[in-house]
Enzyme design. Sequence first.
Site, short mmCIF file in Angstrom:
data_model
loop_
_atom_site.label_atom_id
_atom_site.label_comp_id
_atom_site.label_asym_id
_atom_site.label_seq_id
_atom_site.Cartn_x
_atom_site.Cartn_y
_atom_site.Cartn_z
CG HIS A 165 -13.78 -3.25 -4.20
ND1 HIS A 165 -14.41 -3.43 -5.41
CD2 HIS A 165 -12.79 -2.36 -4.44
CE1 HIS A 165 -13.83 -2.69 -6.33
NE2 HIS A 165 -12.83 -2.04 -5.78
CG HIS A 206 -13.92 3.04 -11.86
ND1 HIS A 206 -14.66 2.99 -10.70
CD2 HIS A 206 -12.79 2.34 -11.60
CE1 HIS A 206 -14.02 2.31 -9.78
NE2 HIS A 206 -12.87 1.89 -10.30
NE ARG A 245 -2.69 6.32 -10.52
CZ ARG A 245 -2.39 7.52 -11.02
NH1 ARG A 245 -1.22 7.72 -11.58
NH2 ARG A 245 -3.25 8.50 -10.96
CG ASN A 276 -2.08 -0.95 1.11
OD1 ASN A 276 -2.36 -1.48 0.04
ND2 ASN A 276 -2.77 -1.16 2.21
NE ARG A 287 -10.64 -0.23 1.03
CZ ARG A 287 -10.61 -0.29 -0.30
NH1 ARG A 287 -11.31 -1.21 -0.93
NH2 ARG A 287 -9.93 0.58 -1.02
CE1 TYR A 324 -8.87 -7.21 -3.84
CE2 TYR A 324 -9.84 -5.74 -5.45
CZ TYR A 324 -8.73 -6.23 -4.81
OH TYR A 324 -7.48 -5.75 -5.10
NE ARG A 343 -7.55 -1.43 -10.85
CZ ARG A 343 -6.55 -0.60 -11.08
NH1 ARG A 343 -5.55 -1.00 -11.86
NH2 ARG A 343 -6.52 0.61 -10.56
#
Length: 712
Positions: free
Chosen positions: A596, A439, A409, A53, A568, A472, A379
């Site tokens: 998530h 997204h 990214r 992270n 979160r 997730y 992704r």
Amino acid sequence: MNQPMTEPPLPVDRYFNRELSWLEFNQRVLDHAADPRQPLLERAKFLAIVSSNLDEFFMVRVGGLKLQAVQNAGIREPSGMTVSEQLLAIADRCHRMQADQYRILNDDLFPALAQNGIQHIDHSAYSARHQQSARSVFEDVSATLSPHALDPSRPLPLLQGLQLHLCVRLKSEADSEQPWQFAFIPLGRAMSRLVSLPSDRGYQFTLLEDIVSYHVAELFPGRQVLECVAFRITRNADIKLREDHAPDLMLGMEEVLESRKESGCVRLELASDASEHITAFLTETLEVTLDDLFLVDGPIDLGSLFQLTALEGFDELKDRPWRGQGSPDIDPAEPMFETIAKGDLVLVHPYERFDPVVRLIEEAAVDPDVLAIKQVLYRTSRNSPIVAALKRAAERGKYVTAIVELKARFDEQRNMEWAREMEHAGVQVIYGIKGLKTHAKICIIVRSEPHGIVRYVHYGTGNYNEATSRLYSDVSLLTCDEELGADATTFFNAVTGASHPLKYHKIAAAPTTLRSRIKDLIDAEIARKRDGQKAEISVKVNSLVDPQLIDALYRASQAGVRVRLNVRGICCLRPGVDGLSENIVVTSIVDRFLEHARILHFHHGGDDQVLISSADWMPRNLDRRIELLVPIESPQWRKRLIRVLQTYFKDNRSAWNLTSSGRWKRIQPPPEGEAVQAQRLLYEAAVGAVQQADQHRRTAFETHDPPALKDH
């Protein structure tokens, strides 16, 4: 005489700083690694997550602030901090966090692992057997190493970001004016960082850099090695594509990736036993300040601890696996189209497997009645079965459109490769929208059926990545609702046609209507409260940063609306302030699965409004990304998601409360009460639902009917 009532003045610092709030989230992850209630290898995993992270935080957030410091250092963000103030606060907080990391590692985790049969051996403690084994490894590795002696007359070799290097200080040749010379040894990522050592029992390991350091003199024959220490640099990855200057987006993204390899150094991690000579040389050469220098008392890059979690034979040091369950509402023997045609389906991952979503797309690829498939890919996994299905569908002559976000990214390279492969297979690939990131999580399948065209749609909160779907926490909606299908078509037509969307029937989309829809729902609760009705808001998101939505929640609190937020990570809202936010409670859960999902619940006068979304409540999501907000209309699934939210707010084992001071306080179960772990309850509920469905099938009688008489 009574004075007119006035609202109390609002505090100046009504928002927490975004970057410092994120660091407090990472501290909660670190506290999970320190929790003695967790199995040892799970603690090692969370220590690795903290390191990973921080890598991304420095590359993106610190990198962006350093660029901003050059361009507009005086600008203040909503909490009132300037760029330089943020960088100083970040440096102080990260140095303290690193000290906590290595205190946990050296004083707690490594000794406890050693007691349980997993032992880290430093090269200073090699036995004769270890030396022999290390020698064998070095002989294999040395052929791949490329030591680079530095010469002031030549440019510095390119150091890859986040790659471990050794800095070697050599005694200079007799005729040199300098007392010593420096050399770099890159340790490639292809080589395993953790190296097994022979052991009579348990597992002993050393680190690759220890083996190379132990034999480093052999790489410089005839030279005297004075010192050899490990270091790693982090480069600025906040390099954005100037889309107005990039006529070819694919080529432009390739240039961005190349630029990242040579961008400025934003962090230098260096072994704490490095001499002043090496420290001064590296800081001057890499142009970093003391705030950017992190002296490490232990192995650099604790992300390598992920390797320990894969060890076999130490199951007692790991969590018992929670395997994803099948949905009791889905018959594996029945085509997904038939199942969805019976009614909407909601899946809560990873407690329920992501397989039905993958199966729907795979079945669509070979179904002769499917005319078209349209999907957004932000992704995906490395060997994505969904990408394979889209290619297969195109090769069979179906009309397949994939919106592949090349600007995702750190997944840019993979997405570019997928885009090229799909194009070669005949898929119409669109590289997102200029100036925005796509997204949204959506797939639409257009199918010809006897009664007409039917649109089957998947709306989700997570990516189309079957690998991360096991880790997730996300929500999927599978539907063939006519209006939701029409909205999906409108969405794709707007994106692929680069046009303004027509009005949606049910969904809302960023950057046009998503924020305003949420504000309308908040305002409706405020109006009901002022009319004396019950009013409640419960929201689960990953990040809460957007000042407009924060202010709307403040207004709701001031009106007396009960607001419960499960956030979160970043939370810039300050809860529990009299006159501002005393009716707002903020909790956060850190547990074995990454939270998530984005779930919203508004009481709405008893007509519960439940929605799922791909968007976090951040300006970037609401203004600079294409996102979706989707209502859940089936009463059955509304109730289920409300129960999910309620479960999160009951957690007293893995949850934290945010105080008005900005500190996160761990929630503890009452002395005589029951410990409630939300993720465990959700998993047990999924298991129970499957068991109940199996029991029902076993007790239900189904006759064997004779075959229909054939015409003669």
